[in-house]
Design a protein around this motif. Structure first.
Motif, PDB file in Angstrom:
ATOM      1  N   LEU A  26       9.586   6.860  -4.098  1.00  0.00           N
ATOM      2  CA  LEU A  26       8.321   7.583  -4.316  1.00  0.00           C
ATOM      3  C   LEU A  26       7.124   6.690  -4.053  1.00  0.00           C
ATOM      4  CD1 LEU A  26       8.498   9.947  -7.385  1.00  0.00           C
ATOM      5  CD2 LEU A  26       8.613  10.419  -4.943  1.00  0.00           C
ATOM      6  N   MET A  27       7.239   5.443  -4.500  1.00  0.00           N
ATOM      7  CA  MET A  27       6.124   4.522  -4.278  1.00  0.00           C
ATOM      8  C   MET A  27       5.927   4.281  -2.784  1.00  0.00           C
ATOM      9  SD  MET A  27       5.341   0.822  -5.995  1.00  0.00           S
ATOM     10  CE  MET A  27       5.000   1.447  -7.620  1.00  0.00           C
ATOM     11  N   GLN A  28       7.029   4.234  -2.036  1.00  0.00           N
ATOM     12  CA  GLN A  28       6.899   4.045  -0.575  1.00  0.00           C
ATOM     13  C   GLN A  28       6.219   5.251   0.074  1.00  0.00           C
ATOM     14  OE1 GLN A  28       7.180   1.265   0.787  1.00  0.00           O
ATOM     15  NE2 GLN A  28       8.135   0.266  -0.966  1.00  0.00           N
ATOM     16  N   ARG A  29       6.561   6.447  -0.418  1.00  0.00           N
ATOM     17  CA  ARG A  29       5.887   7.650   0.124  1.00  0.00           C
ATOM     18  C   ARG A  29       4.390   7.593  -0.174  1.00  0.00           C
ATOM     19  NH1 ARG A  29       9.909  12.692  -1.615  1.00  0.00           N
ATOM     20  NH2 ARG A  29      11.711  11.916  -0.478  1.00  0.00           N
ATOM     21  N   GLY A  60      -1.219  -0.272  -8.922  1.00  0.00           N
ATOM     22  CA  GLY A  60      -1.360  -1.506  -8.146  1.00  0.00           C
ATOM     23  C   GLY A  60      -0.220  -1.657  -7.151  1.00  0.00           C
ATOM     24  N   GLY A  61       0.985  -1.222  -7.536  1.00  0.00           N
ATOM     25  CA  GLY A  61       2.138  -1.272  -6.622  1.00  0.00           C
ATOM     26  C   GLY A  61       1.879  -0.445  -5.368  1.00  0.00           C
ATOM     27  N   ASP A  62       1.343   0.753  -5.568  1.00  0.00           N
ATOM     28  CA  ASP A  62       0.998   1.597  -4.403  1.00  0.00           C
ATOM     29  C   ASP A  62       0.049   0.854  -3.471  1.00  0.00           C
ATOM     30  OD1 ASP A  62       2.381   3.648  -5.652  1.00  0.00           O
ATOM     31  OD2 ASP A  62       0.588   4.728  -6.303  1.00  0.00           O
ATOM     32  N   ALA A  63      -0.975   0.228  -4.077  1.00  0.00           N
ATOM     33  CA  ALA A  63      -1.986  -0.471  -3.268  1.00  0.00           C
ATOM     34  C   ALA A  63      -1.344  -1.635  -2.504  1.00  0.00           C
ATOM     35  CB  ALA A  63      -3.106  -0.973  -4.176  1.00  0.00           C
ATOM     36  N   LEU A  64      -0.472  -2.372  -3.184  1.00  0.00           N
ATOM     37  CA  LEU A  64       0.158  -3.532  -2.524  1.00  0.00           C
ATOM     38  C   LEU A  64       1.033  -3.097  -1.349  1.00  0.00           C
ATOM     39  CD1 LEU A  64       1.014  -5.567  -5.747  1.00  0.00           C
ATOM     40  CD2 LEU A  64      -0.583  -6.283  -3.932  1.00  0.00           C
ATOM     41  N   TYR A  65       1.855  -2.072  -1.542  1.00  0.00           N
ATOM     42  CA  TYR A  65       2.718  -1.626  -0.421  1.00  0.00           C
ATOM     43  C   TYR A  65       1.899  -0.995   0.709  1.00  0.00           C
ATOM     44  CZ  TYR A  65       7.050  -2.800  -2.773  1.00  0.00           C
ATOM     45  OH  TYR A  65       8.072  -3.493  -3.347  1.00  0.00           O
ATOM     46  N   ALA A  66       0.785  -0.344   0.360  1.00  0.00           N
ATOM     47  CA  ALA A  66      -0.097   0.148   1.435  1.00  0.00           C
ATOM     48  C   ALA A  66      -0.670  -1.049   2.182  1.00  0.00           C
ATOM     49  CB  ALA A  66      -1.213   1.011   0.845  1.00  0.00           C
ATOM     50  N   ASP A 115      -9.074   0.637  -4.633  1.00  0.00           N
ATOM     51  CA  ASP A 115      -9.016   0.573  -6.101  1.00  0.00           C
ATOM     52  C   ASP A 115      -7.604   0.924  -6.573  1.00  0.00           C
ATOM     53  OD1 ASP A 115      -9.075   1.223  -8.830  1.00  0.00           O
ATOM     54  OD2 ASP A 115     -10.100   3.139  -8.436  1.00  0.00           O
ATOM     55  N   GLY A 116      -6.800  -0.125  -6.790  1.00  0.00           N
ATOM     56  CA  GLY A 116      -5.463   0.044  -7.352  1.00  0.00           C
ATOM     57  C   GLY A 116      -5.430  -0.537  -8.761  1.00  0.00           C
ATOM     58  N   ILE A 117      -6.531  -0.370  -9.484  1.00  0.00           N
ATOM     59  CA  ILE A 117      -6.640  -0.983 -10.822  1.00  0.00           C
ATOM     60  C   ILE A 117      -5.773  -0.203 -11.817  1.00  0.00           C
ATOM     61  CG2 ILE A 117      -8.217  -1.770 -12.628  1.00  0.00           C
ATOM     62  CD1 ILE A 117     -10.491  -1.657 -10.448  1.00  0.00           C
ATOM     63  N   VAL A 118      -6.082   1.057 -12.019  1.00  0.00           N
ATOM     64  CA  VAL A 118      -5.203   1.940 -12.806  1.00  0.00           C
ATOM     65  C   VAL A 118      -5.232   3.349 -12.213  1.00  0.00           C
ATOM     66  CG1 VAL A 118      -5.236   0.851 -15.091  1.00  0.00           C
ATOM     67  CG2 VAL A 118      -7.088   2.408 -14.440  1.00  0.00           C
ATOM     68  N   ASP A 139     -21.999  -2.174  -1.876  1.00  0.00           N
ATOM     69  CA  ASP A 139     -22.276  -1.202  -0.815  1.00  0.00           C
ATOM     70  C   ASP A 139     -21.051  -0.912   0.047  1.00  0.00           C
ATOM     71  OD1 ASP A 139     -22.409  -3.850  -0.120  1.00  0.00           O
ATOM     72  OD2 ASP A 139     -23.851  -3.531   1.515  1.00  0.00           O
ATOM     73  N   VAL A 140     -19.918  -1.533  -0.255  1.00  0.00           N
ATOM     74  CA  VAL A 140     -18.703  -1.278   0.542  1.00  0.00           C
ATOM     75  C   VAL A 140     -17.975  -0.062  -0.035  1.00  0.00           C
ATOM     76  CG1 VAL A 140     -16.448  -2.208   1.212  1.00  0.00           C
ATOM     77  CG2 VAL A 140     -18.463  -3.692   1.198  1.00  0.00           C
ATOM     78  N   PRO A 141     -17.604   0.913   0.809  1.00  0.00           N
ATOM     79  CA  PRO A 141     -16.939   2.109   0.275  1.00  0.00           C
ATOM     80  C   PRO A 141     -15.597   1.798  -0.377  1.00  0.00           C
ATOM     81  CG  PRO A 141     -17.140   2.223   2.696  1.00  0.00           C
ATOM     82  CD  PRO A 141     -17.833   0.975   2.261  1.00  0.00           C
ATOM     83  N   VAL A 142     -15.310   2.536  -1.446  1.00  0.00           N
ATOM     84  CA  VAL A 142     -14.076   2.336  -2.197  1.00  0.00           C
ATOM     85  C   VAL A 142     -13.134   3.512  -1.952  1.00  0.00           C
ATOM     86  CG1 VAL A 142     -13.066   2.104  -4.508  1.00  0.00           C
ATOM     87  CG2 VAL A 142     -15.296   1.061  -4.011  1.00  0.00           C
ATOM     88  N   VAL A 143     -11.872   3.184  -1.673  1.00  0.00           N
ATOM     89  CA  VAL A 143     -10.826   4.205  -1.635  1.00  0.00           C
ATOM     90  C   VAL A 143     -10.038   4.065  -2.938  1.00  0.00           C
ATOM     91  CG1 VAL A 143      -8.731   5.019  -0.485  1.00  0.00           C
ATOM     92  CG2 VAL A 143     -10.637   4.120   0.873  1.00  0.00           C
ATOM     93  N   ALA A 144     -10.070   5.112  -3.768  1.00  0.00           N
ATOM     94  CA  ALA A 144      -9.354   5.057  -5.037  1.00  0.00           C
ATOM     95  C   ALA A 144      -7.911   5.501  -4.826  1.00  0.00           C
ATOM     96  CB  ALA A 144     -10.032   5.962  -6.055  1.00  0.00           C
ATOM     97  N   VAL A 145      -6.995   4.771  -5.436  1.00  0.00           N
ATOM     98  CA  VAL A 145      -5.587   5.144  -5.383  1.00  0.00           C
ATOM     99  C   VAL A 145      -5.315   6.106  -6.543  1.00  0.00           C
ATOM    100  CG1 VAL A 145      -3.213   4.308  -5.404  1.00  0.00           C
ATOM    101  CG2 VAL A 145      -5.048   2.864  -4.456  1.00  0.00           C
ATOM    102  N   ASP A 146      -4.932   7.310  -6.220  1.00  0.00           N
ATOM    103  CA  ASP A 146      -4.586   8.373  -7.172  1.00  0.00           C
ATOM    104  C   ASP A 146      -5.791   8.905  -7.945  1.00  0.00           C
ATOM    105  OD1 ASP A 146      -2.797  10.196  -8.027  1.00  0.00           O
ATOM    106  OD2 ASP A 146      -1.745   8.911  -9.449  1.00  0.00           O
ATOM    107  N   THR A 147      -6.467   8.042  -8.699  1.00  0.00           N
ATOM    108  CA  THR A 147      -7.686   8.458  -9.412  1.00  0.00           C
ATOM    109  C   THR A 147      -8.646   7.278  -9.403  1.00  0.00           C
ATOM    110  OG1 THR A 147      -6.811   7.638 -11.502  1.00  0.00           O
ATOM    111  CG2 THR A 147      -6.431   9.955 -11.030  1.00  0.00           C
ATOM    112  N   PRO A 148      -9.951   7.532  -9.450  1.00  0.00           N
ATOM    113  CA  PRO A 148     -10.868   6.398  -9.588  1.00  0.00           C
ATOM    114  C   PRO A 148     -10.617   5.755 -10.955  1.00  0.00           C
ATOM    115  CG  PRO A 148     -12.061   8.427  -9.017  1.00  0.00           C
ATOM    116  CD  PRO A 148     -10.668   8.823  -9.401  1.00  0.00           C
ATOM    117  N   SER A 149     -10.361   4.472 -10.976  1.00  0.00           N
ATOM    118  CA  SER A 149     -10.026   3.809 -12.243  1.00  0.00           C
ATOM    119  C   SER A 149     -11.167   3.957 -13.235  1.00  0.00           C
ATOM    120  CB  SER A 149      -9.755   2.329 -11.984  1.00  0.00           C
ATOM    121  OG  SER A 149      -8.684   2.218 -11.078  1.00  0.00           O
ATOM    122  N   GLY A 150     -10.793   4.156 -14.495  1.00  0.00           N
ATOM    123  CA  GLY A 150     -11.801   4.249 -15.561  1.00  0.00           C
ATOM    124  C   GLY A 150     -12.102   5.665 -15.993  1.00  0.00           C
ATOM    125  N   VAL A 151     -11.792   6.689 -15.156  1.00  0.00           N
ATOM    126  CA  VAL A 151     -12.087   8.081 -15.551  1.00  0.00           C
ATOM    127  C   VAL A 151     -10.987   8.575 -16.500  1.00  0.00           C
ATOM    128  CG1 VAL A 151     -13.206   8.503 -13.328  1.00  0.00           C
ATOM    129  CG2 VAL A 151     -10.851   9.294 -13.684  1.00  0.00           C
TER     130      VAL A 151
END
Ligand SMILES: NC(=O)C1=CN([C@@H]2O[C@H](COP(=O)(O)OP(=O)(O)OC[C@H]3O[C@@H](n4cnc5c(N)ncnc54)[C@H](O)[C@@H]3O)[C@@H](O)[C@H]2O)[C@@H](O)CC1
Ligand SMILES: [K+]
Length: 460
Positions: A26-29, A60-66, A115-118, A139-151
């Motif tokens: 699943l993480m690889q997908r 964070g795992g998703d972000a690392l494999y991406a 953003d692979g924080i949480v 000013d650099v655009p952020v791509v959030a993994v799954d959800t923007p962390s902190g929400v």
């Protein structure tokens, strides 16, 4: 239909699927979908860099494999670790293809931050280190993994620092925070990657054009004005005669067979809409309260006495506790809902889902809480979040047009929940159409409605 599920629903679906798949599949997908979205955003620019902010969980795992997949395509990838322990296998794989772990101050200026924080395991708010890392390249655009962390993923609330993403890449299904403000606004554009989850009924849904088309009642060959439904409007006052004109303009969108008007602004209404019938008579739904001032309570009482569904807007909303009905739609903005529930407006704005549900449950009615993403809540707890509209729609009288439109759809035979959610969708689409990027007034929205409806029903 766009569907959003709760964290618990996602976790159970994930567990069920993981039990049938090889470990890590699943993480690889997820990582493949994330890497493809990031590569799309980077385009063909040679040497574009990516900085991964990586927390201690699977997000964070998703972000690392991406990162592994991007590095293999030649993208320079750097990693800032925001937790003592990060996904070790993912980190090793990234290092093996040239990814570099850097301290916060050492990172090169990237073209994109990931953003692979949480993700769905995160509590609201961010650690100081995460805030510091996010502040490096504001000013650099952020791509959030799954959800923007902190929400707050299940409520759409913001409580403390959070990521504001340009794009959010989510997996399996939308989460509530993607569809409920204020968190939804922090998601930017949401991109869904299918990972094969089998999911139950959604917690929140969002109608799409096809769904609205299916809901609308198109007249058949033997329909006439009475079978198509009559909507009555009791709106406007000596002080606000224009609200009567705007509310009847929404009602006269063409979806009901006839519009009646009762109130003090009859001359202005007739001058604008000669087809509107002035005076009492049988209707299938009433709309009351828009610009109603002191007349609104009386208008509500008289409308409820007919025993048909009632749409209560603006000045009528504060009287619905005294004058109850089990077939009622309320169309409050945050201030009106706050008054009804005796809380502060800012509380409602910060907790939109909670207060819309509370009002719908307590008063056993449909509540359309108007906002950037209007929420329509049924008394049984079903929730629809609207995705159409433009900021230019925040203009005087736009709510009057919406109330009339909801009434027309109820009169045409839709129940209050479907009518309110379809009306909100059409109202936003008409505003976007009328605006085309520029300013509009409420009359423009009403004028655009028949064309938007035509395009929709003739497109199927
Ligand atoms: N559930 C699923 O179906 C799938 C999940 N995947 C990924 O896994 C994520 C969930 O992973 P986890 O359950 O490991 O949880 P997360 O990675 O979302 O977060 C958990 C970790 O963060 C810490 N934490 C919690 N709140 C924090 C905060 N505010 N600041 C800093 N640290 C905080 C926790 O102590 C824990 O170490 C998903 O969001 C998604 O990215 C994907 O790999 C694929 C499928
Ligand atoms: K994230």
């Amino acid at each position: 239909m766009r569907r959003a599920h709760t964290v618990d629903q996602v976790r159970s679906a994930e567990a069920e699927l993981m039990a049938r798949l090889p470990g890590g599949a699943l993480m690889q997908r997820a990582a493949a979908g994330l890497a493809a979205a990031v590569a799309d955003l980077l385009g063909t620019s040679y040497g574009a860099r990516v900085l991964l902010l990586v927390g201690g969980g699977d997000n964070g795992g998703d972000a690392l494999y991406a990162g592994v997949l991007l590095a293999r395509r030649g993208v320079p990838v750097e990693v800032v670790r925001l937790s003592e322990h990060v996904h070790e296998a993912g980190l090793a794989a990234l290092r093996a293809v040239g990814g570099r772990v850097v301290a916060v101050g050492e990172a090169h200026r990237p073209d994109l931050v990931v953003d692979g924080i949480v993700g769905i395991g995160g509590r609201p708010g961010l650690s100081e280190r995460a805030v510091e890392a996010l502040g490096l390249f504001p000013d650099v655009p952020v791509v959030a993994v799954d959800t923007p962390s902190g929400v707050d993923v299940d409520t759409g609330r913001l409580d403390g620092a959070h990521v504001s993403a340009a794009v959010t890449v989510t997996f399996g299904t939308h989460k509530v925070a993607h569809l409920v403000d204020p968190a939804a606004e922090a998601c930017g554009v949401v991109h869904l990657v299918d990972i094969g989850l089998d999911l139950p009924d959604a917690a929140v849904t969002a109608l799409q054009a096809d769904d609205v088309r299916r809901l609308l009642r198109v007249p058949g060959p033997f329909d006439h004005k009475y079978t198509r439904g009559v909507v009555g409007v009791r709106a406007g006052s000596e002080r606000y005669p224009g609200a009567a004109v705007l509310c009847t303009s929404g009602a006269a969108c063409g979806m009901a067979g006839m519009v009646r008007y009762v109130g003090s602004a009859a001359d202005a209404v007739r001058a604008r809409h000669p087809e509107i019938v002035v005076g009492e008579g049988r209707v299938q739904a009433w709309v009351v309260g828009s610009g109603g001032s002191g007349d609104a309570e009386q208008a509500l009482v008289e409308s409820l006495a007919d025993g048909v569904p009632v749409v209560a807007d603006a000045d009528a909303i504060q009287h619905v506790r005294q004058h109850r009905s089990d077939d009622l739609v309320l169309t409050p903005h945050a201030g009106e809902l706050a008054r009804l529930l005796d809380v502060e407006r800012t509380e409602v704005e910060a907790n939109q889902l909670e207060y819309a549900k509370r009002a719908a449950g307590e008063l056993w009615c449909v509540v359309a809480l108007k906002g950037r993403r209007t929420l329509v809540v049924a008394p049984d707890g079903r929730v629809r979040s609207n995705g159409t509209g433009v900021p230019w729609l925040g203009t005087a009288g736009a709510g009057d047009v919406l109330a009339g439109l909801v009434g027309a759809l109820v009169a045409s035979g839709l129940d209050g929940f479907d009518a309110a959610s379809a009306a909100v969708w059409l109202h936003g689409a008409a505003a976007a159409e009328a605006s085309a990027g520029g300013p509009i007034v409420a009359s423009d929205v009403a004028a655009a409605l028949p064309g938007v409806i035509r395009d929709l029903v003739s497109d199927g």
